[in-house]
Scaffold this motif. Structure first.
Motif, short mmCIF file in Angstrom:
data_model
loop_
_atom_site.label_atom_id
_atom_site.label_comp_id
_atom_site.label_asym_id
_atom_site.label_seq_id
_atom_site.Cartn_x
_atom_site.Cartn_y
_atom_site.Cartn_z
N THR A 35 0.86 -1.18 0.00
CA THR A 35 0.00 0.00 0.00
C THR A 35 0.90 1.23 0.00
N CYS A 36 0.49 2.23 -0.78
CA CYS A 36 1.31 3.43 -0.94
C CYS A 36 0.49 4.67 -0.62
N SER A 37 1.17 5.70 -0.18
CA SER A 37 0.52 6.97 0.12
C SER A 37 1.53 8.09 -0.08
N ARG A 38 1.03 9.31 0.07
CA ARG A 38 1.86 10.51 -0.08
C ARG A 38 2.65 10.50 -1.39
N GLY A 39 1.88 10.38 -2.47
CA GLY A 39 2.52 10.38 -3.77
C GLY A 39 3.38 9.17 -4.02
#
Length: 384
Positions: A35-39
């Motif tokens: 899972t990825c976040s902040r661009g």
């Protein structure tokens, strides 16, 4: 023909723009198991049963969580992540700290592995590193080079197999956790170059005594834990200088040797010289994480230190456990949590006589209620 020659070059910028947009989109794809976040610069791949490093990781990621997986070797696989600041590789199957880690790292979390030693080249070039967690491993020795790790502030080596306190520790350290080891001695001069050390965890080791003046150069010391050690209180020649230093130091000391209470400054000498400091340290929540058949719960833990004095005086020094929680693995979360937990317990005892009288009163009330319920109809009939 002239029209075609005129329209073809005009369409080239549009095609180039689409190609660039498509290329950026491909680069921003998050690995399917993460899972990825902040661009897409914060990537969480924890607890995915990974045996190899995921593909499609962007080169400009800042935070990478690979904890609670089955990784065995990451040598040379992370050196191109030049913007990586925090790397969490705790609770894997690593037998050594990966070679070629990015030099831009601020925080390395490698607890709960099978690392046996730390060589000098493992950390020789990490000038930016501020926090290093190697707790819950199999470490017997670490080798630091003088004047390296100049920005390191917090070092967690708890729950390992050290017999002596490591020498040449980085001079800007503010917190060192060496609790839950097999420490027997501190070699002379080992702590002389640590002027900023304010929090020092030495509880749950095998100390019986310490050499004279071993802590005298720790001018910034604020908190020292010495509980759960088999102090030789009957050996006055070797223990008296430590007791004298404890009476003079302004630092808070938890688990004072040969005292009836765990906090220096609030204790009195025991009446019997053979008394040893009380055992008040709880085991860590993930202490059995190194066993292959059982993985530790995904909770933030390092030393798991619990002092009775902290229970009694929580409001006195809320920052007394500042070193505990900076270095933890928390899958699916980016928040830093305290590894040192303080749990208060309140146990209220009910006296047998009081319990009996209460029960007796209840029976009396029940009896009176029954009598009144029988008399009410009689009174009503007599009134008619």
């Amino acid at each position: 023909m002239e029209r075609e020659a005129h329209t073809t070059p005009a369409s080239m910028p549009t095609n180039l723009l689409l190609l660039l947009l498509f290329g950026v989109r491909v680069l921003a794809i998050c690995p399917p198991m993460c899972t990825c976040s902040r661009g897409h610069r914060v990537v969480d791949c924890s607890a995915r049963e990974l045996a190899i490093l995921p593909d499609s990781l962007q080169h400009n990621i800042h935070f990478l969580n690979l904890s609670h997986n089955r990784l065995q070797d990451l040598d040379g696989l992370l050196n191109h992540f030049d913007h990586l600041r925090t790397l969490d590789i705790s609770y894997n199957h690593l037998h050594h700290l990966p070679v070629g880690l990015p030099r831009a790292l601020w925080d390395i979390r490698a607890s709960g592995n099978y690392i046996r030693q730390l060589e000098k080249n493992n950390t020789a070039y990490h000038w930016n590193l501020q926090k290093l967690d190697l707790s819950l491993n199999l470490l017997e020795r670490v080798v630091f080079i003088n004047n390296t790790l100049s920005n390191l502030q917090a070092l967690n080596l708890s729950h390992n197999k050290f017999w002596t306190v490591p020498t040449n520790m980085p001079h800007n350290l503010e917190m060192v956790d060496l609790s839950h080891n097999y420490l027997l001695q501190i070699l002379p001069g080992s702590l002389d170059r640590l002027p900023k050390l304010s929090t020092f965890y030495l509880h749950a080791n095998h100390f019986t005594s310490l050499s004279d003046g071993v802590f005298s150069r720790l001018d910034g010391l604020q908190l020292l834990t010495l509980g759960d050690n088999p102090w030789a209180c009957e050996d006055e020649e070797n223990i008296n200088h430590l007791l004298t230093w404890m009476q003079q130091t302004p630092a808070k000391i938890l688990g004072c040797p040969c005292y009836t209470r765990p906090t220096c400054g609030e204790a009195h000498l025991a009446t019997r010289r053979t008394w040893h400091s009380a055992a008040f340290t709880e085991p860590p929540l993930g202490a059995d994480a190194r066993h292959p058949g059982h993985r530790a719960p995904m909770q933030a833990v390092t030393s798991g230190y619990l002092s009775k004095s902290a229970q009694l005086n929580v409001g006195q020094y809320p920052s007394a456990v500042m070193g505990g929680g900076f270095l933890t693995s928390t899958p699916h979360s980016l928040s830093t949590q305290l590894s040192t937990t303080i749990r208060t317990r309140s146990t209220k005892k009910v006296l047998p006589g009081r319990a009996h009288s209460t029960s007796h009163q209840i029976h009396i009330c029940s009896f009176e209620t029954t009598i009144l319920s029988l008399l009410c109809p009689v009174l009503i009939l007599s009134a008619w």
